[in-house]
Design a protein around this motif. Structure first.
Motif, mmCIF file in Angstrom:
data_model
loop_
_atom_site.group_PDB
_atom_site.id
_atom_site.type_symbol
_atom_site.label_atom_id
_atom_site.label_comp_id
_atom_site.label_asym_id
_atom_site.label_seq_id
_atom_site.Cartn_x
_atom_site.Cartn_y
_atom_site.Cartn_z
ATOM 1 N N LYS A 1 36.705 83.878 29.276
ATOM 2 C CA LYS A 1 36.940 84.868 30.323
ATOM 3 C C LYS A 1 37.307 86.212 29.728
ATOM 4 C CE LYS A 1 39.405 85.537 34.678
ATOM 5 N NZ LYS A 1 40.383 84.967 35.635
ATOM 6 N N GLY B 1 34.812 89.250 30.510
ATOM 7 C CA GLY B 1 35.374 90.267 31.379
ATOM 8 C C GLY B 1 35.866 89.707 32.694
ATOM 9 N N ARG B 2 36.540 90.554 33.451
ATOM 10 C CA ARG B 2 37.157 90.107 34.703
ATOM 11 C C ARG B 2 36.138 89.746 35.779
ATOM 12 N NH1 ARG B 2 42.034 94.580 35.521
ATOM 13 N NH2 ARG B 2 43.176 94.101 33.575
ATOM 14 N N ASP B 3 34.951 90.325 35.704
ATOM 15 C CA ASP B 3 33.963 90.113 36.758
ATOM 16 C C ASP B 3 33.157 88.833 36.567
ATOM 17 O OD1 ASP B 3 34.758 92.517 37.883
ATOM 18 O OD2 ASP B 3 33.275 93.681 36.742
ATOM 19 N N ALA B 4 33.409 88.083 35.503
ATOM 20 C CA ALA B 4 32.642 86.857 35.252
ATOM 21 C C ALA B 4 32.966 85.808 36.312
ATOM 22 C CB ALA B 4 32.964 86.321 33.868
ATOM 23 N N THR B 5 31.934 85.133 36.775
ATOM 24 C CA THR B 5 32.125 84.078 37.772
ATOM 25 C C THR B 5 32.525 82.775 37.086
ATOM 26 O OG1 THR B 5 29.806 83.387 37.665
ATOM 27 C CG2 THR B 5 30.383 85.155 39.217
ATOM 28 N N GLN C 1 29.540 81.240 35.315
ATOM 29 C CA GLN C 1 29.235 81.881 34.030
ATOM 30 C C GLN C 1 30.222 81.448 32.947
ATOM 31 O OE1 GLN C 1 29.425 85.966 35.386
ATOM 32 N NE2 GLN C 1 27.192 86.182 35.330
#
Length: 296
Positions: free
Chosen positions: A22, A26-30, A33
């Motif tokens: 993570k 990055g913070r936007d990773a689901t 992912q």
């Protein structure tokens, strides 16, 4: 011992809070992912299995990749030579200071130099590298402007100018010089009690000749062992000093890998550093064994 240390490194990094993948994505990773990346890197397997797989790759020269997908071998090949250069220069300075200071102290135990070296070596042994580095920056960079406080790299990733090595090398060498001067002085003093040294003195040989030809060879194994032990301290201290001077070595790599919780990269740095230290200690042990075997 090195295998045990590497296992402890894996456990310690695994216990750090947060997710390595993570942090890399990055913070936007689901969640999908993150799970897919962890599966690709093998991070979804049990810790003992991951460690055993990495050890198997280590034996074949495959250190794997970081959580960001960069081959670890490429990172270490680019950064570790710079750390070896820094540690090697610091070892040369430490060796010269140890032999010169120890010899002067042993030859004139009640002289002015001995009275200065006794408290000075004790003081520098007690002061950590980052404090000495800070003092050097204030004195010789901010104060006089003689040497730069940070390291700028060239196109090859090495220090752009030799002057950028001066303060980092001194920050590493000063504490180890204090310890090794005391060891050298004690080794030379003990070797001077040998019967053949006393015989050389009775023959009227010059004190310098006796020191170089009769005393120093006897004390050399002890001095070499002490210097070999200092290699570990120099490489360990280099990680801190590199951060202070923005030096392009494995210190920044290790700091980044801990922040990313990248156990494989941390263990690779420890393994490479440990291997270098082990080889130096082995060479010192062989020198001592050869010296003892060659004595009458």
């Amino acid at each position: 011992m090195l295998l045990l240390v590497l296992a402890l490194v894996f456990v310690a990094v695994d216990l750090l809070p947060g997710s390595a993948v993570k942090s890399a994505l990055g913070r936007d990773a689901t969640a999908e992912q993150i799970a897919a990346r962890e599966h690709a890197l093998g991070l979804d397997r049990a810790l003992p299995i991951r460690f055993a797989t990495w050890i198997k790759g280590l034996l074949t020269g495959d250190l794997g990749t970081t959580v960001r997908g960069t081959p670890i071998t490429d990172i270490l090949a680019a950064k570790f030579p710079n750390t070896l250069l820094l540690g090697g220069l610091a070892l040369v300075v430490t060796t010269a200071a140890a032999i010169a200071g120890g010899a002067v102290w042993a030859m004139r135990p009640r002289g002015v130099a001995a009275r200065v070296l006794s408290p000075a070596t004790t003081m520098v042994i007690a002061v950590p590298e980052f404090v000495i580095a800070t003092v050097l920056v204030f004195a010789f960079s901010l104060g006089t402007g003689w040497f730069p406080a940070v390291t700028i790299t060239d196109a090859a990733g090495a220090p752009a100018d030799a002057s950028m090595l001066v303060l980092p090398v001194l920050a590493l060498a000063i504490p180890q010089s204090g310890w090794n001067i005391r060891v050298t002085r004690a080794a030379l003093a003990e070797a001077s009690l040998a019967p053949h040294v006393h015989a050389a003195e009775l023959d009227g040989l010059a004190r310098r000749h006796i020191l170089l030809r009769h005393i120093l060879p006897l004390a050399l194994p002890t001095i070499a062992t002490s210097l070999a032990t200092s290699v570990g301290m120099l490489l360990g201290g280099a990680l801190v000093v590199e951060t202070i001077f923005n030096y392009p070595g494995i210190g920044s790599v290790l700091a980044g890998s801990v922040a990313d919780r990248d156990a494989v990269l941390v263990a690779s740095v420890v393994a490479l550093t440990g291997a270098a230290i082990t080889l130096v200690l082995l060479a010192a042990d062989l020198l001592r064994a050869w010296s003892v075997k060659g004595r009458p």
